[in-house]
Design a protein around this motif. Structure first.
Motif, mmCIF file in Angstrom:
data_model
loop_
_atom_site.group_PDB
_atom_site.id
_atom_site.type_symbol
_atom_site.label_atom_id
_atom_site.label_comp_id
_atom_site.label_asym_id
_atom_site.label_seq_id
_atom_site.Cartn_x
_atom_site.Cartn_y
_atom_site.Cartn_z
ATOM 1 N N CYS A 141 -4.731 -0.334 6.446
ATOM 2 C CA CYS A 141 -5.465 0.927 6.580
ATOM 3 C C CYS A 141 -6.842 0.878 5.931
ATOM 4 O O CYS A 141 -7.642 1.792 6.105
ATOM 5 N N CYS A 153 0.445 3.245 3.591
ATOM 6 C CA CYS A 153 0.900 2.774 4.900
ATOM 7 C C CYS A 153 1.902 1.643 4.802
ATOM 8 O O CYS A 153 2.471 1.229 5.813
ATOM 9 N N CYS A 169 -6.357 -2.647 1.221
ATOM 10 C CA CYS A 169 -5.198 -2.735 2.106
ATOM 11 C C CYS A 169 -5.627 -3.376 3.426
ATOM 12 O O CYS A 169 -6.603 -2.963 4.039
ATOM 13 N N CYS A 219 0.855 -1.191 0.000
ATOM 14 C CA CYS A 219 0.000 0.000 0.000
ATOM 15 C C CYS A 219 0.893 1.244 0.000
ATOM 16 O O CYS A 219 1.793 1.356 0.834
HETATM 17 ZN ZN ZN Z 1 -2.634 0.884 3.655
#
Ligand code: ZN
Length: 81
Positions: free
Chosen positions: A45, A12, A42, A9
């Protein structure tokens, strides 16, 4: 067709996974809820990505729903060619 599985991702650094999400579009006259939309999500997050193909189908589904002129339209995702 792009394959996202295994990517990190960009927000994050978590791992992206294939899954399904509920997509909501709020327009002036109609609220369109599309369930079971295939997405890359993801695991950390919860950010979601849609493929171009899926995004195009959503556009069509929203357009159809708008024409029905209901206040709320809840529908299942389907591929629209
Ligand atoms: Zn993420």
């Amino acid at each position: 067709m792009k394959k996202f599985t295994g990517d990190k991702c960009p927000l994050c650094g978590g791992s992206k996974e294939q899954g399904f999400t509920t997509f909501t579009v709020d327009m002036q006259d109609t609220l369109v809820v599309i369930r079971n939309v295939p997405a890359t999500i993801c695991s950390l997050c919860g950010n979601e990505w849609l493929s171009d193909e899926v995004a195009m189908s959503i556009e069509r589904i929203v357009e159809e729903a708008k024409n029905k002129q209901h206040d709320v339209e809840v529908t299942q995702f389907r591929k629209v060619a």
